[in-house]
Design an enzyme around this catalytic site. Structure first.
Site, PDB file in Angstrom:
ATOM      1  N   ASP A 132      54.617 -20.381   6.277  1.00 32.11           N
ATOM      2  CA  ASP A 132      53.607 -20.841   5.317  1.00 32.11           C
ATOM      3  C   ASP A 132      54.269 -21.701   4.238  1.00 32.11           C
ATOM      4  O   ASP A 132      55.119 -21.210   3.500  1.00 32.11           O
ATOM      5  CB  ASP A 132      52.922 -19.613   4.697  1.00 32.11           C
ATOM      6  CG  ASP A 132      51.647 -19.965   3.949  1.00 32.11           C
ATOM      7  OD1 ASP A 132      51.470 -21.130   3.575  1.00 32.11           O
ATOM      8  OD2 ASP A 132      50.838 -19.044   3.719  1.00 32.11           O
ATOM      9  N   HIS A 143      42.952 -23.735  10.706  1.00 33.22           N
ATOM     10  CA  HIS A 143      43.213 -23.853   9.265  1.00 33.22           C
ATOM     11  C   HIS A 143      43.850 -25.195   8.925  1.00 33.22           C
ATOM     12  O   HIS A 143      43.430 -25.856   7.976  1.00 33.22           O
ATOM     13  CB  HIS A 143      44.096 -22.687   8.815  1.00 33.22           C
ATOM     14  CG  HIS A 143      44.425 -22.713   7.356  1.00 33.22           C
ATOM     15  ND1 HIS A 143      43.459 -22.618   6.368  1.00 33.22           N
ATOM     16  CD2 HIS A 143      45.616 -22.852   6.703  1.00 33.22           C
ATOM     17  CE1 HIS A 143      44.045 -22.670   5.177  1.00 33.22           C
ATOM     18  NE2 HIS A 143      45.350 -22.824   5.356  1.00 33.22           N
TER      19      HIS A 143
HETATM   20  C1  HEM Z   1      48.666 -24.956   5.715  1.00 31.39           C
HETATM   21  C2  HEM Z   1      48.185 -20.139   5.619  1.00 31.39           C
HETATM   22  C3  HEM Z   1      44.848 -20.529   2.120  1.00 31.39           C
HETATM   23  C4  HEM Z   1      45.620 -25.288   1.969  1.00 31.39           C
HETATM   24  C5  HEM Z   1      48.815 -23.622   6.003  1.00 31.39           C
HETATM   25  C6  HEM Z   1      49.646 -23.079   7.057  1.00 31.39           C
HETATM   26  C7  HEM Z   1      49.511 -21.733   7.012  1.00 31.39           C
HETATM   27  C8  HEM Z   1      48.591 -21.410   5.951  1.00 31.39           C
HETATM   28  C9  HEM Z   1      50.202 -20.716   7.912  1.00 31.39           C
HETATM   29  C10 HEM Z   1      50.500 -23.895   8.034  1.00 31.39           C
HETATM   30  C11 HEM Z   1      51.888 -24.182   7.549  1.00 31.39           C
HETATM   31  C12 HEM Z   1      51.966 -25.043   6.322  1.00 31.39           C
HETATM   32  O1  HEM Z   1      51.848 -26.266   6.384  1.00 31.39           O
HETATM   33  O2  HEM Z   1      52.133 -24.458   5.260  1.00 31.39           O
HETATM   34  C13 HEM Z   1      47.227 -19.832   4.665  1.00 31.39           C
HETATM   35  C14 HEM Z   1      46.739 -18.504   4.397  1.00 31.39           C
HETATM   36  C15 HEM Z   1      45.810 -18.607   3.415  1.00 31.39           C
HETATM   37  C16 HEM Z   1      45.707 -20.017   3.070  1.00 31.39           C
HETATM   38  C17 HEM Z   1      47.220 -17.249   5.097  1.00 31.39           C
HETATM   39  C18 HEM Z   1      44.992 -17.536   2.762  1.00 31.39           C
HETATM   40  C19 HEM Z   1      45.326 -16.259   2.762  1.00 31.39           C
HETATM   41  C20 HEM Z   1      44.780 -21.851   1.761  1.00 31.39           C
HETATM   42  C21 HEM Z   1      43.954 -22.385   0.722  1.00 31.39           C
HETATM   43  C22 HEM Z   1      44.179 -23.719   0.664  1.00 31.39           C
HETATM   44  C23 HEM Z   1      45.145 -24.034   1.703  1.00 31.39           C
HETATM   45  C24 HEM Z   1      43.027 -21.567  -0.181  1.00 31.39           C
HETATM   46  C25 HEM Z   1      43.590 -24.762  -0.245  1.00 31.39           C
HETATM   47  C26 HEM Z   1      42.388 -24.703  -0.764  1.00 31.39           C
HETATM   48  C27 HEM Z   1      46.516 -25.597   2.962  1.00 31.39           C
HETATM   49  C28 HEM Z   1      46.984 -26.944   3.218  1.00 31.39           C
HETATM   50  C29 HEM Z   1      47.844 -26.854   4.317  1.00 31.39           C
HETATM   51  C30 HEM Z   1      47.893 -25.453   4.684  1.00 31.39           C
HETATM   52  C31 HEM Z   1      46.620 -28.202   2.455  1.00 31.39           C
HETATM   53  C32 HEM Z   1      48.578 -28.019   5.003  1.00 31.39           C
HETATM   54  C33 HEM Z   1      47.617 -28.665   5.990  1.00 31.39           C
HETATM   55  C34 HEM Z   1      48.238 -29.851   6.711  1.00 31.39           C
HETATM   56  O3  HEM Z   1      48.894 -29.626   7.750  1.00 31.39           O
HETATM   57  O4  HEM Z   1      48.065 -30.974   6.229  1.00 31.39           O
HETATM   58  N1  HEM Z   1      48.181 -22.582   5.346  1.00 31.39           N
HETATM   59  N2  HEM Z   1      46.578 -20.715   3.849  1.00 31.39           N
HETATM   60  N3  HEM Z   1      45.482 -22.876   2.344  1.00 31.39           N
HETATM   61  N4  HEM Z   1      47.080 -24.728   3.851  1.00 31.39           N
HETATM   62 FE1  HEM Z   1      46.782 -22.742   3.899  1.00 31.39          FE
END
Ligand code: HEM
Length: 394
Positions: free
Chosen positions: A210, A303
């Site tokens: 993450d 996601h």
């Molecule tokens: C990407 C987990 C909530 C925005 C990711 C990734 C994971 C992850 C595993 C893929 C690896 C990475 O690029 O970091 C989670 C979990 C959440 C959560 C477990 C809640 C418990 C959120 C929220 C937002 C968000 C609330 C924004 C409102 C993003 C963005 C990416 C991302 C912008 C990158 C997307 C891309 O590839 O361009 N998240 N996330 N996430 N997450 Fe989350």
């Protein structure tokens, strides 16, 4: 004037180039003392045009503490509080006890301690400076996915305290809280941890890598997308904003998913965080890639497909922490993510992404936002003699 979309888009070309190399926090401001023998002695500079704790590589432990001003607080009270926090933080971060520190021994291990201060929306009312409140500093709108508990929302003042050692964090929280107890009450405390080897991306408690797609400190993008340049409000030059979402994970039902189901939910493998269109963590996701049946390799409902920016300005720094608290009676776990993002303009950068995720995100079946707060992060203290927030008050 609002931060224009054109200005946010300004460095789009540079932005594309940053993706493949990974986040690369750099260790610019860290002073190693006897590093080989004891990293608990490392310090992060306190003084600077920007506050530490944002472009600083996140250490293992964090506490986020929100305070409310006591009724009737005036501008002088707030300035006094900020002077106390400035003095305490300038000492503790450098491994020195605070004035009247009741446990000075605990200050001897700064362990890269950073103390970052934020102001909530209502603080501007209390100090009669509403005309200086940034337009984006207001509670986030309600989302259909939210099940917010007021106990985790809002706050007039924020302390984000991070260090490599939990004891250091606890001591800093205690000192900074008790020195201002005549002026504020504690609204909430959220503690978190991370687990990555230096230079690697952390894993959250669902097991996913993450933080892969992020903005690297020290780059043109970071300066443009995270730090305010003072063009709309001179006092805010070198500041930013913070969105704090407490997001609960339902790990019991997540257990029902196998590795493939988990990968399809996120759009990346669990094993090493590679996008389903690639083979390595920092491969740039190809959302147009299809398999031999013509089915998208990264599901559009995943996601990362939903969170991915639709234009360059929808980007922010994610600097979150895991939490794992005691379960309520009858429950097996109380775990989740302390999602913390930093951006110049919450409305322009964060909100469109959050709206999209609230509309649909496969991950929503296992996650629930239970807390929400927003803060403006004032600039840093340039040198001794100044105090946090001085630019706003003078
Ligand atoms: C990407 C987990 C909530 C925005 C990711 C990734 C994971 C992850 C595993 C893929 C690896 C990475 O690029 O970091 C989670 C979990 C959440 C959560 C477990 C809640 C418990 C959120 C929220 C937002 C968000 C609330 C924004 C409102 C993003 C963005 C990416 C991302 C912008 C990158 C997307 C891309 O590839 O361009 N998240 N996330 N996430 N997450 Fe989350």
């Amino acid at each position: 004037a609002r931060l224009s979309r054109r200005r946010l888009l300004g460095g789009a070309a540079a932005a594309g180039a940053a993706g493949a190399a990974g986040i690369g926090w750099g260790a610019a401001a860290v002073t190693h003392r006897d590093h080989d023998r004891d990293p608990g002695l490392d310090t992060v500079a306190f003084y600077g045009a920007k506050q530490a704790g944002i472009a600083t590589e996140p250490p293992l432990h964090a506490a986020f503490v929100a305070f409310d001003l006591k009724p009737g607080s005036r501008r002088e009270d707030v300035i006094g509080l900020l002077k106390i926090w400035t003095d305490d933080a300038s000492r503790l971060t450098q491994g020195k006890p605070a004035l009247a520190d009741t446990e000075p021994e605990l200050a001897a291990r700064p362990a890269r301690l950073t103390v970052t201060v934020g102001f909530g929306p209502e603080l501007f009312t209390a100090v009669a400076l509403e005309d200086q409140r940034p337009h984006w500093l207001k509670p986030l709108p309600p989302f259909g996915i939210d099940k917010l508990d007021a106990a985790w929302c809002g706050g007039d003042l924020l302390l984000q305290i991070c260090a490599e050692e939990a004891t250091t964090v606890s001591h800093a929280v205690r000192v900074l809280s008790k020195h201002v107890k005549s002026l504020v009450t504690v609204r909430w405390v959220q503690r978190g941890f991370r687990n990555a080897a230096r230079g690697q991306t952390m894993r959250n408690l669902m097991g996913s890598v993450d933080g892969t797609v992020n903005i690297a400190p020290g780059t043109v993008d970071f300066d443009r997308l995270v730090w305010d340049d003072g063009s709309s409000r001179p006092w805010l030059a070198g500041g930013t904003s913070m969105v704090m979402r407490r997001i609960a994970m339902n790990l019991e039902t997540w257990d029902e998913l196998d590795a493939e189901g988990r990968a399809l939910t996120i759009g990346r493998t669990v094993e090493d965080g590679a996008p389903l269109s690639g083979t390595r963590e920092f491969d740039v996701p190809d959302f147009a890639a299809v398999d031999r049946y013509g089915i998208p390799k990264i599901p559009p409902s995943s996601h990362i497909a939903r969170a991915h920016r639709t234009h360059d300005g929808e980007r922010f720094l994610r600097r979150g922490y895991n939490y794992d608290d005691a379960p309520a009676p009858g429950h097996m776990s109380n775990s989740g993510l302390l999602f913390a993002s930093f951006q110049r303009d919450i409305d322009a950068q964060f909100l469109p992404v959050q709206r999209r995720l609230a509309d649909f995100d496969a991950l929503n079946q296992w996650t629930t936002p239970v807390g929400s707060a927003v803060f403006v992060i004032p600039p840093g203290v340039p040198g001794p003699g100044g105090y946090l927030g001085q630019q706003l008050f003078e």
